[in-house]
Design an enzyme around this catalytic site. Structure first.
Site, PDB file in Angstrom:
ATOM      1  N   ASN A 111     -16.816  17.294   4.496  1.00 64.76           N
ATOM      2  CA  ASN A 111     -17.658  16.679   5.202  1.00 64.76           C
ATOM      3  C   ASN A 111     -17.898  17.119   6.781  1.00 64.76           C
ATOM      4  OD1 ASN A 111     -15.469  14.110   4.983  1.00 64.76           O
ATOM      5  ND2 ASN A 111     -15.956  14.833   6.754  1.00 64.76           N
ATOM      6  N   THR A 113     -17.021  15.565  10.151  1.00 64.36           N
ATOM      7  CA  THR A 113     -16.550  14.169  10.676  1.00 64.36           C
ATOM      8  C   THR A 113     -17.450  13.930  12.061  1.00 64.36           C
ATOM      9  OG1 THR A 113     -14.450  15.045   9.895  1.00 64.36           O
ATOM     10  CG2 THR A 113     -14.384  12.965  11.565  1.00 64.36           C
ATOM     11  N   LYS A 136     -19.300  11.979   7.596  1.00 61.00           N
ATOM     12  CA  LYS A 136     -18.450  10.865   7.631  1.00 61.00           C
ATOM     13  C   LYS A 136     -18.551  10.365   9.017  1.00 61.00           C
ATOM     14  CE  LYS A 136     -13.704  10.096   8.184  1.00 61.00           C
ATOM     15  NZ  LYS A 136     -12.185  10.041   7.804  1.00 61.00           N
ATOM     16  N   LYS A 138     -17.525   7.612  11.915  1.00 60.67           N
ATOM     17  CA  LYS A 138     -16.484   6.593  12.425  1.00 60.67           C
ATOM     18  C   LYS A 138     -17.335   5.613  12.906  1.00 60.67           C
ATOM     19  CE  LYS A 138     -12.432   8.410  12.065  1.00 60.67           C
ATOM     20  NZ  LYS A 138     -11.407   7.687  11.385  1.00 60.67           N
ATOM     21  N   ASN A 175     -11.730   2.262   9.382  1.00 57.81           N
ATOM     22  CA  ASN A 175     -10.112   2.164   9.908  1.00 57.81           C
ATOM     23  C   ASN A 175      -9.604   0.825   9.696  1.00 57.81           C
ATOM     24  OD1 ASN A 175     -11.039   5.228  11.790  1.00 57.81           O
ATOM     25  ND2 ASN A 175      -9.199   5.157  10.408  1.00 57.81           N
ATOM     26  N   GLU A 203     -14.943   3.860   4.032  1.00 53.04           N
ATOM     27  CA  GLU A 203     -13.443   4.257   3.729  1.00 53.04           C
ATOM     28  C   GLU A 203     -12.625   3.191   4.735  1.00 53.04           C
ATOM     29  OE1 GLU A 203     -12.701   8.334   4.689  1.00 53.04           O
ATOM     30  OE2 GLU A 203     -10.798   8.127   5.825  1.00 53.04           O
ATOM     31  N   ASP A 226      -7.889   4.656   2.591  1.00 56.17           N
ATOM     32  CA  ASP A 226      -6.964   5.561   3.326  1.00 56.17           C
ATOM     33  C   ASP A 226      -5.580   5.083   3.956  1.00 56.17           C
ATOM     34  OD1 ASP A 226      -6.379   7.530   5.169  1.00 56.17           O
ATOM     35  OD2 ASP A 226      -7.817   7.231   6.598  1.00 56.17           O
ATOM     36  N   LYS A 250      -4.074  12.439   2.034  1.00 60.60           N
ATOM     37  CA  LYS A 250      -3.801  13.027   3.503  1.00 60.60           C
ATOM     38  C   LYS A 250      -2.406  13.580   3.254  1.00 60.60           C
ATOM     39  CE  LYS A 250      -6.768  11.250   6.936  1.00 60.60           C
ATOM     40  NZ  LYS A 250      -7.557  10.123   6.642  1.00 60.60           N
TER      41      LYS A 250
HETATM   42  O1  LIG Z   1     -11.688  12.402   7.086  1.00 67.68           O
HETATM   43  C1  LIG Z   1     -12.193  13.124   7.919  1.00 67.68           C
HETATM   44  O2  LIG Z   1     -13.406  13.570   8.022  1.00 67.68           O
HETATM   45  C2  LIG Z   1     -11.375  13.662   9.122  1.00 67.68           C
HETATM   46  C3  LIG Z   1      -9.881  13.077   9.364  1.00 67.68           C
HETATM   47  C4  LIG Z   1     -10.055  11.525   9.670  1.00 67.68           C
HETATM   48  O3  LIG Z   1     -11.115  11.095   9.797  1.00 67.68           O
HETATM   49  C5  LIG Z   1      -8.720  11.104  10.173  1.00 67.68           C
HETATM   50  C6  LIG Z   1      -8.019  11.910  11.244  1.00 67.68           C
HETATM   51  C7  LIG Z   1      -6.666  11.557  11.773  1.00 67.68           C
HETATM   52  C8  LIG Z   1      -6.583  10.365  11.429  1.00 67.68           C
HETATM   53  C9  LIG Z   1      -7.206   9.501  10.895  1.00 67.68           C
HETATM   54  C10 LIG Z   1      -8.413   9.938  10.220  1.00 67.68           C
HETATM   55  C11 LIG Z   1      -9.170   8.757   9.371  1.00 67.68           C
HETATM   56  O4  LIG Z   1      -9.523   9.064   8.204  1.00 67.68           O
HETATM   57  O5  LIG Z   1      -9.279   7.737   9.576  1.00 67.68           O
HETATM   58 MG   LIG Z   2      -9.962   7.178   7.499  1.00 66.31          MG
END
Ligand SMILES: O=C(O)CCC(=O)c1ccccc1C(=O)O
Ligand SMILES: [Mg+2]
Length: 362
Positions: A111, A113, A136, A138, A175, A203, A226, A250
């Site tokens: 994906n 980001t 993806k 945020k 998050n 997520e 996550d 991860k």
């Molecule tokens: O999942 C992705 O597209 C990239 C990685 C990512 O989002 C991430 C990278 C570092 C710390 C936290 C996160 C997260 O998924 O929250």
């Molecule tokens: Mg995440």
């Protein structure tokens, strides 16, 4: 030097972001660390600037370890204490010493980001993603409102529709910022903002496994766990308890490819292998891990090299929305060429010492 010009830096401005990379001779390490690192032949500390602020960080630093299986990476964020950070170091040791067993595919889908950016910049990231069909995004960041999140999602959906002719998807990553009620409202609005582009999953909409479980009975959009997995003492139990349909794996916080693959299998959920914003050394280990997973691969969150303004090696590139299985070693020309800042080096030595008692013996 394998520094890279970023598109917005272009050849017009002469600013070149550089990775700094310093060797710590193994023989200078205190005895406990030498014992924990007995399978390690080379230890480097690196620092690289980021192109875009992400997770409130603007530069990344970490260690690179060399062993008989190649290079591994550990870059725990600085808000992680010694015990949690030691899992990341275990991961780097695992990557450096145990080859990832088997490759089921030559490349993995990824994906793009999309950090907290303006709608225009978010759309540009999708357009420059080299064919990613999944974005993806945020959301729910303290620095952005639901209205701004909706505008960003709408811009991403439009950009996907313009650039991708096959099936396209949006994933949201909150998050853990919402409570259950906020999540229900926000997810409905964000789904509306995405228009024709389906929301593949959200997520970590809420922080706790109990909230995720409550939420999954109130919404149709699948949930991915996550933080509830990667920060749990028992990741498999945490994944199962959350009612999530997707497990974000991860490899760094989970202690490395071997343990991550076992956790992925034991959750029984669909799996997304994702990065922790490593350099391309760690990302390559993530791609090899994702290529070892059985079943149809979901797009991985491993296309994050482009969030860094420089890399310690040739960056892992995306083509046709996929990354090829690869290995990466830090560029020898960079080592000690522009050394890591002395304060950062001392911070890393102190951190390694604090982590040492928690690093697994092998
Ligand atoms: O999942 C992705 O597209 C990239 C990685 C990512 O989002 C991430 C990278 C570092 C710390 C936290 C996160 C997260 O998924 O929250
Ligand atoms: Mg995440």
């Amino acid at each position: 030097m394998t520094t890279r010009l970023t598109p917005d830096e272009g050849p017009m401005t002469k600013t070149r972001a550089t990775a700094t990379l310093t060797r710590i001779p193994m023989k200078t390490l205190p005895p406990l660390l030498r014992k924990k690192f007995k399978a390690i032949k080379d230890l480097l500390v690196y620092s690289v600037p980021m192109r875009t602020r992400f997770r409130r960080v603007t530069s990344r630093d970490g260690i690179l370890l060399h062993g008989k299986a190649g290079w591994g990476e550990a870059a725990p964020f600085w808000d992680y204490g010694p015990e949690e950070s030691a899992r990341w170091i275990d991961a780097a040791i695992n990557e450096a010493t145990v080859p990832i067993p088997f490759t089921r595919r030559k490349s993995v889908p990824v994906n793009v980001t999309v950090p907290v950016l303006s709608p225009e910049a978010a759309a540009a990231r999708v357009e420059e993603s080299h064919g990613c069909a999944t974005a993806k995004v945020k959301v729910a960041d303290p620095g952005s409102t639901l209205k701004e999140d909706c505008a960003r999602v709408e811009a991403v959906a439009d950009a996907l529709t313009r650039t991708v002719k096959r099936e396209r998807w949006i994933r949201l990553d909150a998050n853990g910022a919402w409570d259950v009620d906020q999540a229900v409202t926000a997810i409905h609005e964000l789904e509306r903002a995405a228009g024709d582009v389906p929301i593949e999953y959200v997520e970590q909409p809420c922080a706790t496994a109990d909230e995720l479980y409550e939420l999954h009975r109130l919404i149709d959009v699948p949930i991915a766990a996550d933080e509830s997995i990667r920060r749990a003492p028992n990741p498999v139990a945490a994944a199962r308890m959350s009612g999530a349909q997707v497990a974000v794996i991860k490899i760094a916080p989970l202690g490395g490819p071997e343990r991550a693959l076992r956790i992925a299998r034991d959750t029984g959920l669909r799996v997304v292998v994702s990065s922790a914003l490593e350099t391309s050394v760690g990302l390559a280990a993530g791609v090899r891990t994702a290529a070892a997973l059985p079943g149809r691969a979901l797009a991985c969150g491993l296309a994050t090299a482009s969030l860094l303004a420089a890399d310690v090696t040739a960056p892992l590139e995306v083509s046709g929305g996929r990354i090829h299985v690869a290995t990466r070693s830090p560029d020898p020309k960079l080592i000690d060429h522009s050394p890591v800042d002395g304060d950062l080096l001392s911070k890393w030595l102190a951190r390694l010492m604090a982590c040492a008692p928690h690093i697994l013996d092998r």
